[in-house]
Design an enzyme around this catalytic site. Structure first.
Site, PDB file in Angstrom:
ATOM      1  N   ARG A 188       8.527  -4.019   5.685  1.00 41.15           N
ATOM      2  CA  ARG A 188       8.382  -2.540   5.447  1.00 41.15           C
ATOM      3  C   ARG A 188       8.151  -1.872   6.772  1.00 41.15           C
ATOM      4  NH1 ARG A 188       4.131   0.852   1.599  1.00 41.15           N
ATOM      5  NH2 ARG A 188       2.503  -0.274   2.502  1.00 41.15           N
ATOM      6  N   ASP A 470      -6.090   0.603   1.885  1.00 41.02           N
ATOM      7  CA  ASP A 470      -5.045   0.741   3.160  1.00 41.02           C
ATOM      8  C   ASP A 470      -5.177   2.312   3.359  1.00 41.02           C
ATOM      9  OD1 ASP A 470      -3.699   1.702   1.161  1.00 41.02           O
ATOM     10  OD2 ASP A 470      -2.191   0.074   1.354  1.00 41.02           O
TER      11      ASP A 470
END
EC number: 2.3.3.9
Length: 557
Positions: A188, A470
């Site tokens: 990613r 996160d």
């Protein structure tokens, strides 16, 4: 395949196409300048060939990124002024057309469980060895982008692709190495809004997305293709099909440059912004040569809902734990993604469970029960796979998707959701019910404090109160409070949320955090700086788009 009518292209698209035509390419590798300090091993990834590719990509595509970001701002200004997001009338032919994406490689057809995590060496090994089909190595929400972390991450992925990655813990002496049949690796990259400030092209910091993509592709594509896989990417934070079109041009440019068959590069796009949910067909269409799936990035999606509709006082969300996937607007989002993807021959990936195992068997079982409910909902909706944040949750998620997918299939592409009627914009925009509580507000403050402190100290993937936080989950915590202050929301105890109330709570919750982490950890940490940053971005009249942007100025290199 249908093409957009000439009048379907707005001014931004026309400008982008024109700039691509008139910006003549230069092959000046000297235009690339590394400004970051030397990191051990960087010669493995910052090779002459990688920098040459990066220079060409910047020369052709970097100047278009500010235009795309300005288009976001222009669109958001219209929503701030009272408009609501909706399906685009000018792309109706795309939504109604009969077309499909190019195809899915064999090793990406079965993605029933994916594990996500940062790109540190131990995590990559554990992620690839876990009982999952895919490990997504993340340069975005679970990584604080110091130059050292970015370069070491690229080195670690290079070693993993070559089967050379090993790690020995200095604390325990435990040795880690890859199993014989690791999961499929997907990288990613960072979003278009981020820049890589440690590297410049013609004196300007380059788009971080191009940096992450170019290095991972160039350093690994040969080895990946040789073993029957390929250069696979997750693309985050898209807000429009014009951004997808930009990525499609980047992919096509690289495939032609390296004499690869069109469609060799494969990507999965996260639908994690409110504007993008109305352009899923268009995003798939623009990337139809390269795309294999869309993903329900649920946490960023909730954050984007708040951010996009911040001026709309009738679109206020309740406590974070009340915004679950079984609420009406989140269920509509999930079902629309499944229906759209399967109609176009693409996989529909479910979202992340942020839960992590607890310290006792009893508490862990309670966590697994919650995970089971969450994943059963996704499987019933027709998703082809899901995300977990911890390897110990993989077996539970795998068991559920094994049950729903069965032995005769490797995914649920056969589920069309034709039983669903059209999902109108109203269904995607109507907020869910739930309480706004003082306890919820205080919890948000503590989560944001602890996460921001960890992020600016270099760790962006943090276990806090039983969940793996996160950047996306932390964004919800601070954005909710900002929204409640702006619209003078009353808590369930009748108290109105004001700036003064937040300030008072921040002082008290900072003291609680000090007690939780201990005097020594608090003193040697950066909690005071985190509190200052949290106060600034929460009390600012103009919503701060991403907490990581001001946080980046405080990040320990």
């Amino acid at each position: 395949m249908p093409q957009l009518d000439s009048d379907a292209h707005d001014d931004v698209a026309t400008h982008l196409q024109a700039s691509a035509l008139i910006h003549s390419p230069s092959s000046k590798e000297e235009a690339i300048k590394v400004t970051g300090k030397f990191v051990d091993g960087q010669e493995k990834v910052l090779t002459e060939g990688a920098l040459s590719l990066l220079s060409s990509l910047c020369d052709h595509f970097a100047t278009q990124v500010p235009e795309l970001l300005n288009a976001r701002k222009f669109r958001l200004a219209k929503i701030d002024a009272g408009e609501l997001p909706d399906y685009l009338p000018q792309t109706r032919k795309i939504r109604e057309g009969d077309w499909q994406v190019r195809g899915i490689p064999n090793d990406l057809r079965d993605r029933r469980v994916e594990l996500t995590g940062p790109v540190d060496r131990k995590m990559i090994i554990n992620g690839l060895n876990a009982n999952v089909k895919v490990f997504m190595a993340d340069f975005e929400d679970s990584l604080a982008p110091s130059w050292k972390a970015i370069i070491e991450g690229q080195v670690n992925l290079r070693d993993a692709v070559r089967g050379e990655i090993e790690y020995t813990s200095a604390e325990t002496g435990k040795h880690y190495q890859l199993n014989e049949d690791p999961a499929v690796l997907v990288c990613r990259v960072r979003g278009l809004h981020m820049v890589e400030k440690h590297l410049e092209f013609d004196g300007i910091a380059i788009p971080a997305a191009l940096f992450d993509f170019a290095l991972y592709f160039h350093n690994n594509y040969r080895q990946l293709l040789a073993k029957g896989s390929g250069p696979y990417f997750y693309v985050p934070k898209l807000e429009s099909h014009l951004e997808a079109r930009w990525w499609a041009k980047v992919f096509a440019f690289v495939e032609e440059r390296f004499c690869l068959q069109p469609g060799t590069i494969k990507c999965t796009c996260l639908i994690e912004t409110l504007p993008a949910v109305f352009e899923m067909n268009e995003i798939l269409f623009e990337l139809r040569s390269n795309i294999v799936a869309l993903n329900c990035g649920r946490w960023d999606y909730i954050f984007s809902y708040i951010k996009t509709l911040k001026n709309h006082g009738d679109r206020i969300l309740p406590d974070r734990h009340d915004v679950t996937m079984d609420t009406a607007f989140m269920s509509a989002y999930s079902r629309l993604l499944v229906k759209t993807c399967h109609k176009r021959g693409a996989l529909a990936m479910g979202g992340m469970t942020a839960l992590i195992p607890a310290r006792t068997d009893e508490l862990t079982q309670a966590v697994l029960d919650k995970v089971r409910i969450d994943k059963e909902l996704e499987a019933k909706n027709g998703h082809d796979g899901t995300w977990v944040a911890h390897p110990d949750l993989a077996d539970t998620a795998m068991g559920i998707f094994n049950e729903y997918i069965g032995v005769d299939h490797v995914n649920q592409l056969h589920i069309t959701r034709d039983v669903d009627g059209p999902i109108a914009a109203k269904q995607l925009l109507t907020p869910c019910d739930g309480e706004r509580t003082e306890a919820g507000m205080r919890l948000n403050i503590r989560i944001a404090l602890r996460y921001i402190e960890s992020w600016i100290s270099g760790n962006a993937c943090v276990p806090i109160y039983g969940q793996m936080e996160d950047a996306a989950t932390a964004e919800i915590s601070r954005a909710s409070i900002w929204q409640w202050i702006k619209h003078e929301q009353s808590l369930s105890n009748g108290v109105v949320v004001t700036k003064a109330l937040f300030k008072a709570c921040l002082v008290e919750e900072l003291a609680k955090v000090k007690h939780e982490v201990g005097e020594k950890r608090f003193t040697h940490g950066r909690f005071t700086q985190a509190a200052v940053l949290l106060e600034q971005i929460t009390l600012c009249d103009d919503f701060v788009a991403f907490l990581t942007e001001p946080g980046d100025e405080m990040l320990i290199e």
